[in-house]
Design an enzyme around this catalytic site. Structure first.
Site, PDB file in Angstrom:
ATOM      1  N   LYS A   1     -12.483  41.332 -41.169  1.00 53.44           N
ATOM      2  CA  LYS A   1     -11.681  42.521 -41.450  1.00 53.44           C
ATOM      3  C   LYS A   1     -11.257  43.148 -40.118  1.00 53.44           C
ATOM      4  O   LYS A   1     -12.020  43.122 -39.149  1.00 53.44           O
ATOM      5  CB  LYS A   1     -12.527  43.511 -42.259  1.00 53.44           C
ATOM      6  CG  LYS A   1     -11.788  44.792 -42.623  1.00 53.44           C
ATOM      7  CD  LYS A   1     -10.665  44.540 -43.610  1.00 53.44           C
ATOM      8  CE  LYS A   1      -9.655  45.694 -43.644  1.00 53.44           C
ATOM      9  NZ  LYS A   1      -8.425  45.312 -44.385  1.00 53.44           N
TER      10      LYS A   1
ATOM     11  N   CYS B   1       0.003  44.714 -38.709  1.00 59.89           N
ATOM     12  CA  CYS B   1      -0.375  45.340 -39.974  1.00 59.89           C
ATOM     13  C   CYS B   1       0.666  46.370 -40.376  1.00 59.89           C
ATOM     14  O   CYS B   1       0.953  47.298 -39.624  1.00 59.89           O
ATOM     15  CB  CYS B   1      -1.733  46.019 -39.901  1.00 59.89           C
ATOM     16  SG  CYS B   1      -2.149  46.696 -41.520  1.00 59.89           S
TER      17      CYS B   1
ATOM     18  N   ILE C   1       1.348  34.011 -41.385  1.00 57.47           N
ATOM     19  CA  ILE C   1       1.965  35.319 -41.276  1.00 57.47           C
ATOM     20  C   ILE C   1       1.030  36.418 -41.790  1.00 57.47           C
ATOM     21  O   ILE C   1       0.171  36.162 -42.642  1.00 57.47           O
ATOM     22  CB  ILE C   1       3.286  35.406 -42.087  1.00 57.47           C
ATOM     23  CG1 ILE C   1       3.053  35.170 -43.573  1.00 57.47           C
ATOM     24  CG2 ILE C   1       4.316  34.478 -41.533  1.00 57.47           C
ATOM     25  CD1 ILE C   1       4.265  35.447 -44.471  1.00 57.47           C
TER      26      ILE C   1
ATOM     27  N   GLY D   1      -0.484  32.340 -45.654  1.00 56.08           N
ATOM     28  CA  GLY D   1       0.493  33.023 -46.488  1.00 56.08           C
ATOM     29  C   GLY D   1       0.619  32.284 -47.810  1.00 56.08           C
ATOM     30  O   GLY D   1       1.330  31.293 -47.917  1.00 56.08           O
TER      31      GLY D   1
HETATM   32  C1  FMN Z   1      -6.434  43.061 -49.253  1.00 54.75           C
HETATM   33  C2  FMN Z   1      -5.921  42.489 -47.956  1.00 54.75           C
HETATM   34  C3  FMN Z   1      -6.441  42.942 -46.746  1.00 54.75           C
HETATM   35  C4  FMN Z   1      -5.973  42.435 -45.535  1.00 54.75           C
HETATM   36  N1  FMN Z   1      -6.523  42.880 -44.368  1.00 54.75           N
HETATM   37  C5  FMN Z   1      -6.092  42.369 -43.178  1.00 54.75           C
HETATM   38  C6  FMN Z   1      -6.672  42.778 -41.943  1.00 54.75           C
HETATM   39  O1  FMN Z   1      -7.625  43.573 -41.895  1.00 54.75           O
HETATM   40  N2  FMN Z   1      -6.168  42.262 -40.787  1.00 54.75           N
HETATM   41  C7  FMN Z   1      -5.142  41.331 -40.798  1.00 54.75           C
HETATM   42  O2  FMN Z   1      -4.726  40.880 -39.743  1.00 54.75           O
HETATM   43  N3  FMN Z   1      -4.598  40.899 -41.962  1.00 54.75           N
HETATM   44  C8  FMN Z   1      -5.047  41.392 -43.139  1.00 54.75           C
HETATM   45  N4  FMN Z   1      -4.496  40.928 -44.321  1.00 54.75           N
HETATM   46  C9  FMN Z   1      -3.459  39.883 -44.275  1.00 54.75           C
HETATM   47  C10 FMN Z   1      -4.054  38.497 -44.535  1.00 54.75           C
HETATM   48  O3  FMN Z   1      -5.042  38.180 -43.585  1.00 54.75           O
HETATM   49  C11 FMN Z   1      -2.968  37.412 -44.544  1.00 54.75           C
HETATM   50  O4  FMN Z   1      -2.373  37.356 -43.274  1.00 54.75           O
HETATM   51  C12 FMN Z   1      -1.857  37.672 -45.550  1.00 54.75           C
HETATM   52  O5  FMN Z   1      -2.368  38.285 -46.714  1.00 54.75           O
HETATM   53  C13 FMN Z   1      -1.104  36.402 -45.958  1.00 54.75           C
HETATM   54  O6  FMN Z   1      -1.968  35.405 -46.474  1.00 54.75           O
HETATM   55  P1  FMN Z   1      -2.310  35.238 -48.059  1.00 54.75           P
HETATM   56  O7  FMN Z   1      -1.014  35.217 -48.782  1.00 54.75           O
HETATM   57  O8  FMN Z   1      -3.113  33.989 -48.161  1.00 54.75           O
HETATM   58  O9  FMN Z   1      -3.110  36.460 -48.412  1.00 54.75           O
HETATM   59  C14 FMN Z   1      -4.960  41.439 -45.536  1.00 54.75           C
HETATM   60  C15 FMN Z   1      -4.447  40.973 -46.757  1.00 54.75           C
HETATM   61  C16 FMN Z   1      -4.915  41.466 -47.960  1.00 54.75           C
HETATM   62  C17 FMN Z   1      -4.349  40.941 -49.245  1.00 54.75           C
END
Ligand code: FMN
Lengths: 246, 311
Positions: free
Chosen positions: B50, B135, B196, B248
């Site tokens: 996180k 973010c 991404i 992503g």
């Molecule tokens: C609930 C949630 C919390 C996230 N928290 C972070 C974070 O703390 N730092 C970060 O760099 N990305 C964060 N992300 C982004 C994810 O790490 C990832 O880059 C993004 O969701 C795309 O991948 P996915 O479609 O597999 O989720 C978060 C995504 C979600 C859904």
């Protein structure tokens, strides 16, 4: 925590707007406690990804049930499952009600929230008084199950069509005034939980509240349901009334 | 469901000198610090934690999550307990597991990023940093850095000064020229880029006539963003010489292979973990099964195989 596809055993309406879905899911049913919840995957036209968190409404051997109001495409899909259809379950999730031994309890439920109190009534070894509130008479459900389990039930409806005309917190004030003993366990809308907290904290009556929260994961990682640093999904959904901001 | 301990013979790889037994990470913010993960974390190649800031952040008001077709919106706002508690309470839990630990770093200012990296760099359990300049859910910092190649490079340079550990930079899709940002951070000393992060999005409730998320806008993730992510990995991988870690919308091993073919040396599984806590392990096992089926001893030959470097 387990995840898998399990066959539906029964899916039926228990009140005008509440559906109970019962599933044969031994791995989940054996470890589930009243107050815990299940994440249900949904299919259908919504291309929905996230699970629907739903409180356990019955635990019987290898079977468990959840009860819900049909609110959108996901719950509509769930309500249309027929016996034998597979459903995708994750659970049991969260911390449920503690085992209260032979202590008496006062259950306070509002609307579909009553469902989460039913397994408490069925497992309780002490005296149970259940106070349940609904908007209209047609929405009343669950009281037969509580009575069969030996509980005393008082009903309030806002339109007066069943039981007392009024709201369930009035029944709670009365029960406390009558000297009814026991810890209060409440489940229902936020406004109800807030009122129960107000009544119980003021009178130094211990109370446990079963919250609902909007969440994406249900297992403590997304932080979507964080309230005052506590996660509804992992630290709850059942909280001591004083411990939680509502 | 329980996942059996599997042997990963064919899909191991190396990123920034870190040996990964398989190329699959749990993405930042979707597995915490591994504390609630229901399987042996050693089954994963690594975990991105996180987002961690110098001081505790409370995050955004609720609702923070909303559903969209084949995905979700989040505006968590990087709630986290701050670097001191992360070091004292959360990183030690990862010590007994055999996987790469990559700390996701967030800040409102250049100095905040630098403080987190400087403070956590001596932790033996930290293998690398993932600098989150992407973010969308914080009002200052975050995306403001990630959209501008010079600003992103400045963050990396500031962090480069205080650590010898690998610095990975997490890129945003919310910019017209992700390649320029990638090139900028690599010039400033980034050892890898990850992409991404979420795509800016919004939902409005017709009944209340208000945004669904309390923060108004949030980040879109899940299968809905996968083609956008694959395209960006493809573009960035052809432009930079450092490893690219792709993410992503990955749900299955087949999804992960799209990213690898687009140019990713490793991948991360995010939103899918929220739906199935075992999702990342299933992707890792699926890649191993794919390699076995195809008679491959490594996936390295597939990295970027969908297209060649720009002439
Ligand atoms: C609930 C949630 C919390 C996230 N928290 C972070 C974070 O703390 N730092 C970060 O760099 N990305 C964060 N992300 C982004 C994810 O790490 C990832 O880059 C993004 O969701 C795309 O991948 P996915 O479609 O597999 O989720 C978060 C995504 C979600 C859904």
């Amino acid at each position: 925590m387990h995840q898998g596809w399990f066959p539906v055993e029964r899916c039926h309406r228990v009140a005008a707007d509440v559906v109970e879905l019962s599933v044969h899911a031994p791995a989940l049913a054996r470890s589930a406690q009243p107050g815990q919840f299940i994440g249900l995957g949904v299919g259908g036209e919504a291309f929905a990804l996230l699970r629907r968190p739903m409180g356990v409404s019955a635990i019987r051997g290898e079977r468990l049930a959840v009860s819900f109001r049909v609110a959108g495409a996901g719950t509509r899909w769930l309500a249309a499952r027929r016996p034998g259809d597979p459903v995708d379950l994750l659970g049991p999730l969260g911390r449920g009600f503690p085992d209260l031994g032979e202590d008496p309890v006062i259950l306070v439920g509002g609307g579909v929230g009553v469902a989460r109190l039913l397994p408490v009534a069925e497992r309780a070894r002490g005296e149970v008084m259940a106070l349940v509130g609904f908007r209209r008479g047609g929405q009343v459900f669950g009281i037969e199950r509580i009575r069969r389990a030996g509980g005393v039930v008082r009903v309030a409806t806002e339109d007066g069509s069943e039981g007392r005309r009024g709201v369930v917190t009035e029944l709670l004030e009365e029960a406390i005034a009558e000297g009814r003993p026991g810890r209060v366990l409440a489940s229902g809308p936020r406004a109800l939980l807030r009122a129960v907290k107000g009544i119980c904290v003021g009178r130094r009556r211990p109370a446990l509240l079963a919250l609902e929260g909007q969440m994406a994961c249900g297992w403590g990682v997304c932080l979507g349901c964080s309230t005052g640093g506590l996660l509804v999904c992992r630290d709850g959904p059942v909280f001591e009334a004083e411990a939680v901001e509502l | 469901m329980s996942v059996q301990r599997a042997t990963f013979g064919r899909v191991g790889t190396v990123v920034s000198g870190i040996a990964l037994k398989n190329p699959v990470f749990a993405a930042a913010g979707t597995a915490g610090f591994g504390e609630s993960v229901p399987y042996d974390l050693s089954l994963l190649g690594g975990i991105m934690t996180k987002g961690t800031s110098p001081d505790p952040w409370r995050g955004n008001p609720l609702p923070r999550v909303a559903e969209v077709p084949a995905g979700m919106l989040n505006a968590i706002g990087l709630e986290n307990p701050g670097m001191e508690r992360v070091a004292a309470e959360l990183l030690p839990g990862l010590a007994r597991h055999d996987l790469a630990v990559v700390v996701n770093v967030v800040g409102r200012t250049l100095d905040e990023y630098r403080r987190v990296v400087a403070y956590l760099s001596p932790c033996p359990r930290v293998d690398a940093f993932e600098i989150n300049v992407s973010c969308p859910n914080v009002s200052e910092g975050g995306l403001a850095f990630g959209r501008d190649p010079a600003a992103a490079a400045a963050v990396v340079a500031a962090c480069r000064d205080v650590t010898a550990k690998p610095l990975w930079v997490k890129l945003t899709p919310n910019t017209l020229d992700p390649v320029a940002v990638a090139e900028g951070v690599v010039r400033a000393g980034a050892d890898a880029v990850t992409l991404i992060n979420t795509v800016l999005g919004m939902r409005i409730d017709p009944r209340t006539r208000r945004p669904v998320l309390a923060a108004g806008v949030g980040g879109l993730s899940g299968p809905a963003v996968r083609p956008v992510a694959v395209r960006m990995v493809y573009e960035v991988a052809r432009a930079v010489d450092v490893p690219v870690i792709g993410m992503g919308g990955i749900v299955t091993a087949e999804d992960a292979l799209e990213f690898i073919l687009a140019g990713a040396r490793a991948v991360a599984v995010g939103t899918a973990n929220l739906v199935d806590p075992w999702a990342a392990v299933k992707v890792a096992q699926g890649l191993e099964a794919f390699a076995r089926r195809e008679g491959l001893d490594s996936l390295d030959a597939l990295v970027g195989a969908a297209g060649s470097r720009r002439p």
